[in-house]
Design a protein around this motif. Structure first.
Motif, PDB file in Angstrom:
ATOM      1  N   GLY A 175       0.810  -1.207   0.000  1.00  0.00           N
ATOM      2  CA  GLY A 175       0.000   0.000   0.000  1.00  0.00           C
ATOM      3  C   GLY A 175       0.844   1.258   0.000  1.00  0.00           C
ATOM      4  O   GLY A 175       0.319   2.370  -0.095  1.00  0.00           O
ATOM      5  N   LYS A 224       4.108   3.777  -1.460  1.00  0.00           N
ATOM      6  CA  LYS A 224       4.388   4.364  -2.778  1.00  0.00           C
ATOM      7  C   LYS A 224       5.249   3.453  -3.642  1.00  0.00           C
ATOM      8  O   LYS A 224       5.045   3.380  -4.861  1.00  0.00           O
ATOM      9  N   THR A 282       3.374   0.502  -5.123  1.00  0.00           N
ATOM     10  CA  THR A 282       2.367   1.043  -6.032  1.00  0.00           C
ATOM     11  C   THR A 282       2.988   1.481  -7.348  1.00  0.00           C
ATOM     12  O   THR A 282       2.512   1.121  -8.436  1.00  0.00           O
ATOM     13  N   GLU A 296      -4.948  -0.207   1.727  1.00  0.00           N
ATOM     14  CA  GLU A 296      -5.461   0.081   0.376  1.00  0.00           C
ATOM     15  C   GLU A 296      -4.799  -0.750  -0.729  1.00  0.00           C
ATOM     16  O   GLU A 296      -4.973  -0.459  -1.911  1.00  0.00           O
ATOM     17  N   ILE A 348      -5.547  -0.459  -4.738  1.00  0.00           N
ATOM     18  CA  ILE A 348      -4.492  -0.104  -5.690  1.00  0.00           C
ATOM     19  C   ILE A 348      -4.445  -1.112  -6.831  1.00  0.00           C
ATOM     20  O   ILE A 348      -4.363  -0.746  -8.010  1.00  0.00           O
ATOM     21  N   TRP A 397      -1.731   8.043  -3.049  1.00  0.00           N
ATOM     22  CA  TRP A 397      -0.909   6.842  -2.983  1.00  0.00           C
ATOM     23  C   TRP A 397       0.566   7.155  -3.211  1.00  0.00           C
ATOM     24  O   TRP A 397       1.425   6.612  -2.535  1.00  0.00           O
ATOM     25  N   LYS A 440       2.002   9.241  -0.161  1.00  0.00           N
ATOM     26  CA  LYS A 440       1.711   8.687   1.164  1.00  0.00           C
ATOM     27  C   LYS A 440       2.978   8.706   2.034  1.00  0.00           C
ATOM     28  O   LYS A 440       4.071   8.393   1.574  1.00  0.00           O
TER      29      LYS A 440
END
Length: 245
Positions: free
Chosen positions: A31, A33, A36, A65, A69, A177, A180
């Motif tokens: 979750g 960076k 992601t 999350e 994502i 995201w 974050k």
């Protein structure tokens, strides 16, 4: 698309063409960076159908999350909780000479379990495991050896944090995201920069420009770098040839 972003996408695509033309990229999705942005890069390079994001929450830990994502990126999502495995590993402490593990040992157990689970899943899914660490973290050794520091390829390994953020924004990822606050996700833990005693911006500037106005911070970064070089070096093997066997 900016050159850095395109170069990263091309590198991942070329790496898979050489090392696994039919394989998928398998990533641990925290979750944060890095996972992601790395997942987004892989999805652009290979197509989302060849990317698998795996959340591995510990007992009582949120998904942060990760599921959202993966849905946003259109990649396959799996949730493989590690709570029971972690509990079994922690129980082994009773067999230790003093009946316990050190705090650092306990903190490093989850990332090493996650890497074991990632490789198990990847092998079953014809996948290659991505190391999602960035260069800023690797530079100061902020990664667990044989945990998040492991992987078959490292799409962000040559980028400092500010460059990872740039790629994330360039790919059009939601700012919530990409920007974050970095945190290791451990219970009761504080954000990365609070633990370091300096910011990623300071670290990135020192790495890329050699500039750090605060001599104490500069010395701290240098110490962290030199003490943790073994984590990113190829396994050290004696080069001498034994004269007798």
């Amino acid at each position: 698309m900016k050159k850095l972003t395109q170069d990263c996408i091309s590198w991942v695509r070329n790496w898979f063409e050489t090392n696994g033309p039919t394989c998928s990229a398998v990533l641990g999705m925290s979750g944060g960076k890095d996972s992601t942005v790395a997942a987004a890069v892989c999805a652009r390079a290979l197509g989302p159908e060849r990317v698998v994001g795996i959340a591995m929450p510990a007992e009582g830990q949120s998904l942060n999350e990760a599921d959202e994502i993966c849905k946003y990126l259109g990649i396959r999502y799996l949730c493989l909780p590690i709570g029971k495995i972690e509990a079994e590993c922690n129980a082994l402490a009773s067999c230790m000479p003093k009946g316990k593990f050190s705090l650092q040992t306990i903190q490093n157990i989850p990332p090493r379990i996650r890497m074991t689970v990632l490789y198990a899943a990847a092998q079953s899914l014809n996948g290659m495991v991505a190391n999602t660490c960035n260069y800023s973290e690797d530079y100061i050794g902020y990664a667990t050896l044989y945990g998040d520091a492991a992987g078959s390829f490292s799409p962000l390994g040559g980028m400092v944090v500010r460059e990872v953020l740039s790629v994330g924004h360039d790919l059009g990822l939601p700012a919530r995201w990409v920007d974050k606050t970095p945190d290791d996700g451990l219970p009761g833990s504080s954000p990365d920069e609070a633990k370091f005693g300096f910011t990623y911006a300071t670290l990135d500037r020192y790495i890329r420009e050699g500039v750090c106005e605060d001599e104490q911070i500069k010395a701290k970064i240098d110490r962290m770098h030199s003490r943790n070089l073994f984590k990113t070096e190829i396994l050290n093997i004696p080069t001498f040839i034994p004269s007798e066997v």
